[in-house]
Design a protein around this motif. Structure first.
Motif, PDB file in Angstrom:
ATOM      1  N   PRO A 146       0.817  -1.219   0.000  1.00  0.00           N
ATOM      2  CA  PRO A 146       0.000   0.000   0.000  1.00  0.00           C
ATOM      3  C   PRO A 146       0.851   1.270   0.000  1.00  0.00           C
ATOM      4  N   GLU A 147       2.169   1.116   0.166  1.00  0.00           N
ATOM      5  CA  GLU A 147       3.100   2.247   0.056  1.00  0.00           C
ATOM      6  C   GLU A 147       4.426   1.675  -0.418  1.00  0.00           C
ATOM      7  N   THR A 148       5.220   2.496  -1.105  1.00  0.00           N
ATOM      8  CA  THR A 148       6.513   1.981  -1.577  1.00  0.00           C
ATOM      9  C   THR A 148       7.533   1.957  -0.438  1.00  0.00           C
ATOM     10  N   PHE A 178      -0.977   0.111  -3.990  1.00  0.00           N
ATOM     11  CA  PHE A 178      -2.361  -0.355  -4.177  1.00  0.00           C
ATOM     12  C   PHE A 178      -3.154  -0.164  -2.892  1.00  0.00           C
ATOM     13  N   ARG A 179      -4.340   0.376  -3.022  1.00  0.00           N
ATOM     14  CA  ARG A 179      -5.211   0.497  -1.840  1.00  0.00           C
ATOM     15  C   ARG A 179      -6.645   0.231  -2.251  1.00  0.00           C
ATOM     16  N   ASN A 180      -7.301  -0.572  -1.463  1.00  0.00           N
ATOM     17  CA  ASN A 180      -8.692  -0.919  -1.743  1.00  0.00           C
ATOM     18  C   ASN A 180      -9.587   0.235  -1.265  1.00  0.00           C
ATOM     19  N   MET A 197       6.225   8.424  -5.379  1.00  0.00           N
ATOM     20  CA  MET A 197       7.655   8.732  -5.450  1.00  0.00           C
ATOM     21  C   MET A 197       8.018   9.076  -4.008  1.00  0.00           C
ATOM     22  N   GLU A 198       8.789   8.188  -3.377  1.00  0.00           N
ATOM     23  CA  GLU A 198       9.025   8.373  -1.939  1.00  0.00           C
ATOM     24  C   GLU A 198      10.508   8.379  -1.612  1.00  0.00           C
ATOM     25  N   ILE A 199      10.817   9.146  -0.581  1.00  0.00           N
ATOM     26  CA  ILE A 199      12.183   9.157  -0.048  1.00  0.00           C
ATOM     27  C   ILE A 199      12.088   8.899   1.454  1.00  0.00           C
ATOM     28  N   LYS A 262      -7.127  19.635  -1.202  1.00  0.00           N
ATOM     29  CA  LYS A 262      -6.993  18.184  -0.996  1.00  0.00           C
ATOM     30  C   LYS A 262      -5.528  17.794  -1.027  1.00  0.00           C
ATOM     31  N   GLU A 263      -5.237  16.687  -0.360  1.00  0.00           N
ATOM     32  CA  GLU A 263      -3.832  16.268  -0.232  1.00  0.00           C
ATOM     33  C   GLU A 263      -3.193  15.975  -1.591  1.00  0.00           C
ATOM     34  N   LEU A 264      -2.081  16.673  -1.810  1.00  0.00           N
ATOM     35  CA  LEU A 264      -1.280  16.383  -3.001  1.00  0.00           C
ATOM     36  C   LEU A 264      -0.137  15.456  -2.580  1.00  0.00           C
ATOM     37  N   TYR A 265       0.620  15.884  -1.551  1.00  0.00           N
ATOM     38  CA  TYR A 265       1.739  15.100  -1.033  1.00  0.00           C
ATOM     39  C   TYR A 265       1.673  15.061   0.496  1.00  0.00           C
TER      40      TYR A 265
HETATM   41  N1  GAP Z   1       4.460   6.314   2.750  1.00  0.00           N
HETATM   42  C1  GAP Z   1       3.561   7.312   3.187  1.00  0.00           C
HETATM   43  C2  GAP Z   1       2.280   7.279   2.485  1.00  0.00           C
HETATM   44  O1  GAP Z   1       2.001   6.351   1.739  1.00  0.00           O
HETATM   45  P1  GAP Z   1       0.078   8.651   2.097  1.00  0.00           P
HETATM   46  O2  GAP Z   1      -0.256  10.070   2.509  1.00  0.00           O
HETATM   47  O3  GAP Z   1      -0.885   7.594   2.464  1.00  0.00           O
HETATM   48  O4  GAP Z   1       1.513   8.366   2.733  1.00  0.00           O
HETATM   49  C3  GAP Z   1       1.318   9.437  -0.041  1.00  0.00           C
HETATM   50  O5  GAP Z   1       0.330   8.620   0.541  1.00  0.00           O
HETATM   51  C4  GAP Z   1       0.837  10.020  -1.341  1.00  0.00           C
HETATM   52  O6  GAP Z   1       0.405   8.998  -2.227  1.00  0.00           O
HETATM   53  C5  GAP Z   1      -0.374  10.949  -1.198  1.00  0.00           C
HETATM   54  O7  GAP Z   1       0.018  12.237  -0.798  1.00  0.00           O
HETATM   55  C6  GAP Z   1      -0.948  10.917  -2.605  1.00  0.00           C
HETATM   56  O8  GAP Z   1      -0.240  11.790  -3.454  1.00  0.00           O
HETATM   57  C7  GAP Z   1      -0.664   9.485  -3.039  1.00  0.00           C
HETATM   58  N2  GAP Z   1      -1.862   8.632  -2.843  1.00  0.00           N
HETATM   59  C8  GAP Z   1      -2.249   8.002  -1.719  1.00  0.00           C
HETATM   60  N3  GAP Z   1      -3.378   7.298  -1.933  1.00  0.00           N
HETATM   61  C9  GAP Z   1      -3.709   7.468  -3.229  1.00  0.00           C
HETATM   62  C10 GAP Z   1      -4.761   6.981  -4.074  1.00  0.00           C
HETATM   63  N4  GAP Z   1      -5.687   6.121  -3.626  1.00  0.00           N
HETATM   64  N5  GAP Z   1      -4.798   7.390  -5.369  1.00  0.00           N
HETATM   65  C11 GAP Z   1      -3.857   8.220  -5.857  1.00  0.00           C
HETATM   66  N6  GAP Z   1      -2.834   8.694  -5.113  1.00  0.00           N
HETATM   67  C12 GAP Z   1      -2.743   8.334  -3.825  1.00  0.00           C
END
Ligand code: GAP
Length: 432
Positions: A146-148, A178-180, A197-199, A262-265
């Motif tokens: 669900p996160e890189t 991937f997220r459900n 894109m993560e650091i 809305k959340e961008l990053y």
């Molecule tokens: N590792 C931290 C993390 O995953 P997050 O805020 O859950 O944090 C980071 O996700 C970024 O990934 C978000 O700011 C957004 O840009 C993108 N993101 C998260 N869920 C998404 C979704 N279902 N569709 C598109 N982008 C998504």
């Protein structure tokens, strides 16, 4: 003046011009999925390449990796995702639409779609499950990441052992997550499958606030360097009950999509949560050893996390203009799908077409360029404006005499004449 129909116009342009298509469209679609067309894939790649260049190639302290989408399921136990990565969902008893409780306005206890009664909140883990091997049993369960981020923590020791980086240093990764998701997002904003894109930036604990502030600036400046409007951005700190299970402080860089921020990053201070937990669960010592003092400790982490697809959308929102009779995407040349388009003035004049083809093929060796010989020149200009091509090069009768072409600028619509031998230099100078 803000355009309240911007999203509708962008969705239509994306479909019409081959940027983004609804997922599995011929089968009636698949909610919350999209496919990227020939122009969309170029824009996506340019965004990712720009990010990699900025944060990996142009820095000395960040190394890249490309970890797996499938990881040992124990990774997700150690990271706290199997128990702590939870959405709370409510369902409408009348229309059966589902909503994330945290996405509903505070104090709302009726369905926002039909006014029906909502069920009690129910916990839900948005990780996608699948199975390894032919038997669908509990022991074979595995998750799509669900996160890189976790592949970075899992490879922390490998990178340290092979490259011996000194604190502070970062490990970067671009890839699918991937997220459900249970609530419908607007267009590509919230999808089941997306790219991050993560650091993970590893630091001494005492310095976390300094690096947190530094990354805020870097993230915002990077978005702006791609053409995202700074005046449509703002930072918002997470409240205590919003914080992810691993975070001590998180701030979201938000973008104003149609009047709604809305959340961008996301930027999170993950403390030493991940390395410490992976050490405990794996039995491997993931501490970092200070090369000067010999002291061993778990580095702390500041994590800037960028969504590729939301960047794509924010760029389109920022670049879209309606001017006189044309629609123009004022994309930065660095990320525009085509850097230039080449036209013969008339499609039925063999010499013009042959000359234009030679120029086109030569440019194609270095740039992604378009060819168009349909309709009249005005229409071709407008068609390129709408997809953000910064320059249009026309081969006309004068070209045959003096080997010069006209080059038209998308934003000013002004034309100038330059020698054919100067085109590559002209483009390079303006793209870098
Ligand atoms: N590792 C931290 C993390 O995953 P997050 O805020 O859950 O944090 C980071 O996700 C970024 O990934 C978000 O700011 C957004 O840009 C993108 N993101 C998260 N869920 C998404 C979704 N279902 N569709 C598109 N982008 C998504």
């Amino acid at each position: 003046m803000r355009d309240n129909n911007l999203l509708t116009k962008i969705v239509s342009l994306c479909k019409r011009r081959g940027f983004v298509f609804p997922g599995s469209e011929i089968y009636g679609g698949l909610a919350n999925t999209f496919d990227y067309g020939p122009l969309g894939v170029e824009l996506l790649r340019n965004i990712k390449n720009h990010w990699w260049r900025t944060f990996v190639h142009q820095r000395e302290d960040i190394l890249g990796i490309d970890g797996g989408i499938l990881l040992n399921r124990r990774v997700w136990e150690a990271s706290g995702h199997t128990t702590g990565f939870i959405d709370v969902l409510v369902e409408c008893k009348s229309c059966h639409k589902r909503f994330r409780a945290d996405h509903l306005p505070k104090g709302i206890n009726k369905c926002p779609e039909c006014g029906g009664e909502l069920t009690e909140p129910r916990k839900f883990n948005p990780m996608f499950k699948t199975f390894i091997g032919p038997v669908e049993e509990e022991a074979a369960v595995i998750y799509l990441r669900p996160e890189t981020a976790q592949a970075i923590f899992v490879n922390f020791q490998n990178v340290v052992n092979t490259f011996r980086p000194k604190l502070p240093f970062g490990i970067a990764q671009i890839g699918k997550a991937f997220r459900n998701e249970i609530t419908l997002g607007k267009f590509i904003f919230r999808t089941l499958e997306f790219e991050q894109m993560e650091i993970e930036y590893f630091i001494q604990e005492k310095e976390w606030e300094k690096y947190f502030e530094e990354w805020k600036q870097l993230m915002e400046n990077w978005a702006v360097s791609l053409g995202v409007k700074r005046e449509w951005l703002r930072w918002r700190a997470h409240t205590k009950d919003e914080l992810a299970h691993y975070s001590k402080r998180t701030e979201d860089l938000e973008f104003e999509f149609e009047g709604e921020f809305k959340e961008l990053y996301g930027l999170a201070y993950r403390t030493d949560f991940d390395l410490r937990n992976h050490s405990e669960h794996s039995g491997k010592d993931l501490r970092y050893q200070d090369p000067k003092t010999g002291e061993k400790f778990f580095p702390h982490v500041v994590e800037p996390s960028f969504g590729v697809n939301r960047t794509f959308l924010a760029i389109l929102f920022s670049a879209y203009r309606e001017e006189d009779k044309r629609v123009v995407l004022r994309l930065k040349p660095q990320i525009a799908p085509y850097k230039a388009a080449v036209f013969p003035l008339l499609a039925n004049k063999k010499e013009l077409v042959e000359k234009a083809r030679r120029i086109y093929l030569s440019l194609k060796e270095e740039f992604n360029v378009a060819w168009d010989d349909r309709g009249n020149i005005g229409k071709r200009y407008f068609a390129q404006d709408e997809i953000g091509t910064p320059w249009c090069i026309t081969v006309d009768f004068q070209t045959l005499k003096d080997n010069t072409v006209t080059i038209r600028d998308r934003d000013t619509t002004k034309q100038e004449r330059i020698g054919v031998g100067k085109i590559k230099e002209y483009l390079k100078k303006r793209i870098s």
